[in-house]
Design a protein around this motif. Sequence first.
Motif, PDB file in Angstrom:
ATOM      1  N   ARG A 154       0.692  -0.996  -0.026  1.00  0.00           N
ATOM      2  CA  ARG A 154       0.050  -0.192  -0.202  1.00  0.00           C
ATOM      3  C   ARG A 154       0.895   1.389  -0.039  1.00  0.00           C
ATOM      4  O   ARG A 154       0.557   2.236  -0.744  1.00  0.00           O
ATOM      5  CB  ARG A 154      -0.951  -0.001   1.087  1.00  0.00           C
ATOM      6  CG  ARG A 154      -1.755   1.375   1.349  1.00  0.00           C
ATOM      7  CD  ARG A 154      -2.776   1.355   2.648  1.00  0.00           C
ATOM      8  NE  ARG A 154      -1.974   1.297   3.960  1.00  0.00           N
ATOM      9  CZ  ARG A 154      -1.199   2.077   4.460  1.00  0.00           C
ATOM     10  NH1 ARG A 154      -1.048   3.355   3.754  1.00  0.00           N
ATOM     11  NH2 ARG A 154      -0.467   1.849   5.521  1.00  0.00           N
ATOM     12  N   GLN A 155       2.220   1.380   0.769  1.00  0.00           N
ATOM     13  CA  GLN A 155       2.784   2.452   0.922  1.00  0.00           C
ATOM     14  C   GLN A 155       3.499   2.739  -0.359  1.00  0.00           C
ATOM     15  O   GLN A 155       3.608   3.762  -0.764  1.00  0.00           O
ATOM     16  CB  GLN A 155       3.974   2.205   2.156  1.00  0.00           C
ATOM     17  CG  GLN A 155       3.301   2.208   3.359  1.00  0.00           C
ATOM     18  CD  GLN A 155       4.213   1.756   4.512  1.00  0.00           C
ATOM     19  OE1 GLN A 155       5.325   1.193   3.974  1.00  0.00           O
ATOM     20  NE2 GLN A 155       3.734   1.881   5.677  1.00  0.00           N
ATOM     21  N   LEU A 156       3.822   1.642  -0.833  1.00  0.00           N
ATOM     22  CA  LEU A 156       4.703   1.614  -2.329  1.00  0.00           C
ATOM     23  C   LEU A 156       3.631   2.248  -3.660  1.00  0.00           C
ATOM     24  O   LEU A 156       4.314   2.833  -4.591  1.00  0.00           O
ATOM     25  CB  LEU A 156       5.169   0.496  -2.788  1.00  0.00           C
ATOM     26  CG  LEU A 156       5.881   0.113  -3.825  1.00  0.00           C
ATOM     27  CD1 LEU A 156       7.241   1.071  -4.019  1.00  0.00           C
ATOM     28  CD2 LEU A 156       6.230  -1.078  -4.445  1.00  0.00           C
ATOM     29  N   ASN A 157       2.558   2.254  -3.286  1.00  0.00           N
ATOM     30  CA  ASN A 157       1.288   2.871  -4.337  1.00  0.00           C
ATOM     31  C   ASN A 157       1.042   4.248  -4.013  1.00  0.00           C
ATOM     32  O   ASN A 157       0.089   4.648  -4.870  1.00  0.00           O
ATOM     33  CB  ASN A 157       0.423   1.688  -4.778  1.00  0.00           C
ATOM     34  CG  ASN A 157       0.850   0.692  -5.360  1.00  0.00           C
ATOM     35  OD1 ASN A 157       0.905   0.619  -6.599  1.00  0.00           O
ATOM     36  ND2 ASN A 157       1.698  -0.565  -4.768  1.00  0.00           N
ATOM     37  N   ASP A 158       1.604   4.679  -3.118  1.00  0.00           N
ATOM     38  CA  ASP A 158       1.074   6.220  -2.725  1.00  0.00           C
ATOM     39  C   ASP A 158       1.653   6.986  -3.933  1.00  0.00           C
ATOM     40  O   ASP A 158       3.041   7.045  -3.995  1.00  0.00           O
ATOM     41  CB  ASP A 158       1.384   6.823  -1.633  1.00  0.00           C
ATOM     42  CG  ASP A 158       1.312   8.162  -1.288  1.00  0.00           C
ATOM     43  OD1 ASP A 158       0.108   8.537  -1.143  1.00  0.00           O
ATOM     44  OD2 ASP A 158       2.229   9.000  -1.037  1.00  0.00           O
ATOM     45  N   PRO A 159       0.940   7.784  -4.718  1.00  0.00           N
ATOM     46  CA  PRO A 159       1.487   8.627  -5.707  1.00  0.00           C
ATOM     47  C   PRO A 159       2.684   9.734  -5.416  1.00  0.00           C
ATOM     48  O   PRO A 159       3.724   9.907  -6.044  1.00  0.00           O
ATOM     49  CB  PRO A 159       0.484   9.260  -6.575  1.00  0.00           C
ATOM     50  CG  PRO A 159      -0.461   8.325  -5.932  1.00  0.00           C
ATOM     51  CD  PRO A 159      -0.432   8.017  -4.622  1.00  0.00           C
ATOM     52  N   GLU A 160       2.434  10.606  -4.306  1.00  0.00           N
ATOM     53  CA  GLU A 160       3.486  11.243  -3.853  1.00  0.00           C
ATOM     54  C   GLU A 160       4.518  10.698  -3.277  1.00  0.00           C
ATOM     55  O   GLU A 160       5.895  11.279  -3.368  1.00  0.00           O
ATOM     56  CB  GLU A 160       2.798  12.326  -2.785  1.00  0.00           C
ATOM     57  CG  GLU A 160       3.757  13.332  -2.074  1.00  0.00           C
ATOM     58  CD  GLU A 160       4.199  14.273  -3.026  1.00  0.00           C
ATOM     59  OE1 GLU A 160       5.275  14.935  -2.786  1.00  0.00           O
ATOM     60  OE2 GLU A 160       3.559  14.447  -4.277  1.00  0.00           O
ATOM     61  N   SER A 161       4.476   9.652  -2.586  1.00  0.00           N
ATOM     62  CA  SER A 161       5.727   8.764  -2.090  1.00  0.00           C
ATOM     63  C   SER A 161       6.633   8.383  -3.365  1.00  0.00           C
ATOM     64  O   SER A 161       7.756   8.416  -3.372  1.00  0.00           O
ATOM     65  CB  SER A 161       5.182   7.912  -1.247  1.00  0.00           C
ATOM     66  OG  SER A 161       4.707   8.152  -0.090  1.00  0.00           O
ATOM     67  N   LEU A 162       5.641   7.786  -4.198  1.00  0.00           N
ATOM     68  CA  LEU A 162       6.632   7.207  -5.412  1.00  0.00           C
ATOM     69  C   LEU A 162       7.227   8.364  -6.174  1.00  0.00           C
ATOM     70  O   LEU A 162       8.815   8.223  -6.419  1.00  0.00           O
ATOM     71  CB  LEU A 162       5.569   6.887  -6.569  1.00  0.00           C
ATOM     72  CG  LEU A 162       4.987   5.309  -6.283  1.00  0.00           C
ATOM     73  CD1 LEU A 162       3.846   5.132  -7.003  1.00  0.00           C
ATOM     74  CD2 LEU A 162       6.047   4.203  -6.248  1.00  0.00           C
ATOM     75  N   ARG A 163       6.454   9.566  -6.370  1.00  0.00           N
ATOM     76  CA  ARG A 163       7.366  10.796  -6.884  1.00  0.00           C
ATOM     77  C   ARG A 163       8.697  11.073  -6.212  1.00  0.00           C
ATOM     78  O   ARG A 163       9.731  11.535  -6.836  1.00  0.00           O
ATOM     79  CB  ARG A 163       6.385  11.838  -6.988  1.00  0.00           C
ATOM     80  CG  ARG A 163       7.015  13.116  -8.021  1.00  0.00           C
ATOM     81  CD  ARG A 163       6.181  14.136  -8.067  1.00  0.00           C
ATOM     82  NE  ARG A 163       6.466  15.005  -6.714  1.00  0.00           N
ATOM     83  CZ  ARG A 163       7.475  15.661  -6.506  1.00  0.00           C
ATOM     84  NH1 ARG A 163       8.391  15.539  -7.153  1.00  0.00           N
ATOM     85  NH2 ARG A 163       7.616  16.509  -5.541  1.00  0.00           N
ATOM     86  N   MET A 164       8.580  11.181  -4.744  1.00  0.00           N
ATOM     87  CA  MET A 164       9.674  11.524  -3.954  1.00  0.00           C
ATOM     88  C   MET A 164      10.895  10.558  -4.018  1.00  0.00           C
ATOM     89  O   MET A 164      11.877  10.819  -4.167  1.00  0.00           O
ATOM     90  CB  MET A 164       9.362  11.798  -2.571  1.00  0.00           C
ATOM     91  CG  MET A 164       8.625  13.209  -2.548  1.00  0.00           C
ATOM     92  SD  MET A 164       9.465  14.663  -2.972  1.00  0.00           S
ATOM     93  CE  MET A 164      10.763  14.803  -1.953  1.00  0.00           C
ATOM     94  N   ALA A 165      10.399   9.403  -3.819  1.00  0.00           N
ATOM     95  CA  ALA A 165      11.482   8.289  -4.111  1.00  0.00           C
ATOM     96  C   ALA A 165      11.965   8.141  -5.565  1.00  0.00           C
ATOM     97  O   ALA A 165      13.351   7.816  -5.594  1.00  0.00           O
ATOM     98  CB  ALA A 165      10.930   6.924  -3.660  1.00  0.00           C
ATOM     99  N   ALA A 166      11.382   8.261  -6.458  1.00  0.00           N
ATOM    100  CA  ALA A 166      11.728   8.499  -7.701  1.00  0.00           C
ATOM    101  C   ALA A 166      12.286   6.884  -8.260  1.00  0.00           C
ATOM    102  O   ALA A 166      11.754   6.717  -9.389  1.00  0.00           O
ATOM    103  CB  ALA A 166      12.812   9.343  -7.946  1.00  0.00           C
TER     104      ALA A 166
END
Length: 156
Positions: free
Chosen positions: A18-30
């Motif tokens: 679930r955490q891996l699929n958060d759009p803002e988290s994905l953008r920041m992690a890149a």
Amino acid sequence: MHVALREIHDSDLPVFFRQLNDPESLRMAAFTPKDPADRDAFDAHWLRLRSSEVVLRTILADGDVVGSAAVYGEPGEREVTYWVDRAYWGRGIATAALRALLTVVPERPLYARAAADNTGSRRVLEKCGFQQTTTARGYAQARGEEIDEVVLTLRG
């Protein structure tokens, strides 16, 4: 807030997915998987990790699963990585978790990478003693383009 690390349990994986699929988290992690929504690929990845020499830990905040932290790679080239649920950003959890992880893995040097514009992650690493040693460019799957990244080193 009490932050602790523990071994990863099977029940943590749905939270990590679930955490891996958060759009803002994905953008920041890149630098993320090609298709973070592919549950089969996610499960296969974690199966490989859990049967390898990677040091994996679940991050707990007041007993709740809020992320993961790991050290991976060959001796002398080992890298740290971590992921904290966006709902917990800015509370010192990543810093506390990384400090705890560094006591579990005392070998040095250790390395870390972050998107150059991910100031939060860079600050966590610097608080834990990592210093920027170089820059690089890499393809950021989550952004669909090549971006700048920083490489940081924690020496003995």
